[in-house]
Scaffold this motif. Structure first.
Motif, PDB file in Angstrom:
ATOM      1  N   UNK A 164       0.731  -1.320   0.204  1.00  0.00           N
ATOM      2  CA  UNK A 164       0.026   0.010  -0.155  1.00  0.00           C
ATOM      3  C   UNK A 164       0.986   0.990  -0.072  1.00  0.00           C
ATOM      4  N   UNK A 165       0.521   2.106  -0.832  1.00  0.00           N
ATOM      5  CA  UNK A 165       1.467   3.317  -0.970  1.00  0.00           C
ATOM      6  C   UNK A 165       1.510   4.214   0.283  1.00  0.00           C
ATOM      7  N   UNK A 166       0.140   4.162   1.108  1.00  0.00           N
ATOM      8  CA  UNK A 166      -0.161   4.849   2.272  1.00  0.00           C
ATOM      9  C   UNK A 166       0.701   4.221   3.669  1.00  0.00           C
ATOM     10  N   UNK A 167       0.454   2.920   3.878  1.00  0.00           N
ATOM     11  CA  UNK A 167       0.887   2.479   4.995  1.00  0.00           C
ATOM     12  C   UNK A 167       2.116   1.416   4.855  1.00  0.00           C
ATOM     13  N   UNK A 168       2.278   1.098   3.556  1.00  0.00           N
ATOM     14  CA  UNK A 168       3.512   0.166   3.262  1.00  0.00           C
ATOM     15  C   UNK A 168       3.205  -1.181   3.693  1.00  0.00           C
ATOM     16  N   UNK A 169       1.785  -1.769   3.901  1.00  0.00           N
ATOM     17  CA  UNK A 169       1.669  -3.093   4.313  1.00  0.00           C
ATOM     18  C   UNK A 169       1.257  -3.693   3.056  1.00  0.00           C
ATOM     19  N   UNK A 170       1.130  -5.269   3.049  1.00  0.00           N
ATOM     20  CA  UNK A 170       0.894  -6.036   2.118  1.00  0.00           C
ATOM     21  C   UNK A 170      -0.673  -5.985   2.042  1.00  0.00           C
ATOM     22  N   UNK A 171      -1.376  -5.218   2.214  1.00  0.00           N
ATOM     23  CA  UNK A 171      -2.698  -5.198   2.541  1.00  0.00           C
ATOM     24  C   UNK A 171      -3.521  -4.786   1.377  1.00  0.00           C
ATOM     25  N   UNK A 172      -3.303  -4.769   0.270  1.00  0.00           N
ATOM     26  CA  UNK A 172      -4.277  -4.196  -1.054  1.00  0.00           C
ATOM     27  C   UNK A 172      -5.125  -5.485  -1.571  1.00  0.00           C
ATOM     28  N   UNK A 173      -6.491  -5.264  -1.449  1.00  0.00           N
ATOM     29  CA  UNK A 173      -7.369  -6.193  -1.889  1.00  0.00           C
ATOM     30  C   UNK A 173      -8.028  -5.665  -2.968  1.00  0.00           C
ATOM     31  N   UNK A 174      -8.330  -6.555  -4.144  1.00  0.00           N
ATOM     32  CA  UNK A 174      -9.379  -6.219  -5.246  1.00  0.00           C
ATOM     33  C   UNK A 174     -10.744  -6.772  -4.838  1.00  0.00           C
TER      34      UNK A 174
END
Length: 231
Positions: A164-174
């Motif tokens: 995620x560009x904001x929190x840098x975690x691998x938490x992006x989901x479609x």
């Protein structure tokens, strides 16, 4: 007034327009599906009768808080009927509030879908009033979530690579049904002060379809990955 709020309004409106009719269907699950062993031609007529009874029961419940007995109809599903009533009243009140703020005539009677489309048609006027726009977004978001909860919120979720560009975690989901990507990290906050992630713990920062290329570059994954995830 930022494009972010207007985009959210459009997304939540589209979600409600699409899913609200499903609530009425949930009041009479299984309509049109013959029961195993039932004589041919008997089930559809009974299904129509049950549907009519449930609609009548819902109407009486909405108007007077009453329930009526039916011949053989299953009990009305209260959490569904409550959601229908809440959303119907909420959309009606929201349209009236929007038109009052924009100094427009009181709206005519209409169903939820038509009222939502009329609200969407007033986006240019809503955009000129940031406080009103935030209220519209919050109410539509609340009602869309209420609808989703009542329906079981079974929208598929696909994990997206990159951070995620904001929190840098691998938490992006479609989320294919919404054609959107969300960061599901509860601690994630973006820099847009009007974004719901900053004032609503249940809100997640969202990237609509028109920002996927920007997101892919910032998060470090291939833009084509989202197209595949949304299929």
């Amino acid at each position: 007034m930022t494009d972010r709020v207007l985009t959210d309004i459009a997304l939540w409106t589209a979600s409600l327009v699409r899913h609200f009719p499903e609530l009425a269907e949930e009041l009479a699950p299984g309509r049109g599906t013959p029961t195993a062993g039932a004589p041919a031609g008997t089930r559809p007529g009974r299904d129509r009768l049950i549907g009519e009874e449930r609609r009548e029961a819902l109407l009486l419940q909405q108007r007077h808080g009453l329930a009526v007995p039916g011949h053989g109809a299953a009990p009305i599903r209260l959490h569904i009927s409550d959601a229908i009533r809440d959303i119907t009243d909420g959309v009606t009140e929201l349209e009236e509030a929007v038109r009052a703020r924009l100094a427009l005539p009181r709206p005519g009677r209409a169903g939820v879908g038509e009222r939502l489309r009329r609200i969407a048609g007033l986006l240019d006027g809503i955009a000129a009033h940031p406080v009103l726009a935030a209220h519209v977004r919050d109410e539509l978001r609340r009602m869309a979530r209420r609808c989703a909860r009542a329906l079981g919120d079974t929208e598929p979720v696909v994990r997206v690579s990159g951070r995620c560009p904001w929190c840098d975690s691998v938490s992006l989901r479609a989320f294919p049904d919404r054609r959107a990507v969300l960061c599901v990290n509860p601690a994630c906050l973006c820099s847009d002060e009007t974004c719901g992630c900053r004032d609503d713990p249940a809100y997640r920062h969202l990237w609509p379809e028109e920002r996927w290329a920007e997101l892919a570059e910032a998060a470090g994954f291939r833009a084509g990955e989202l197209d595949a995830a949304m299929e």
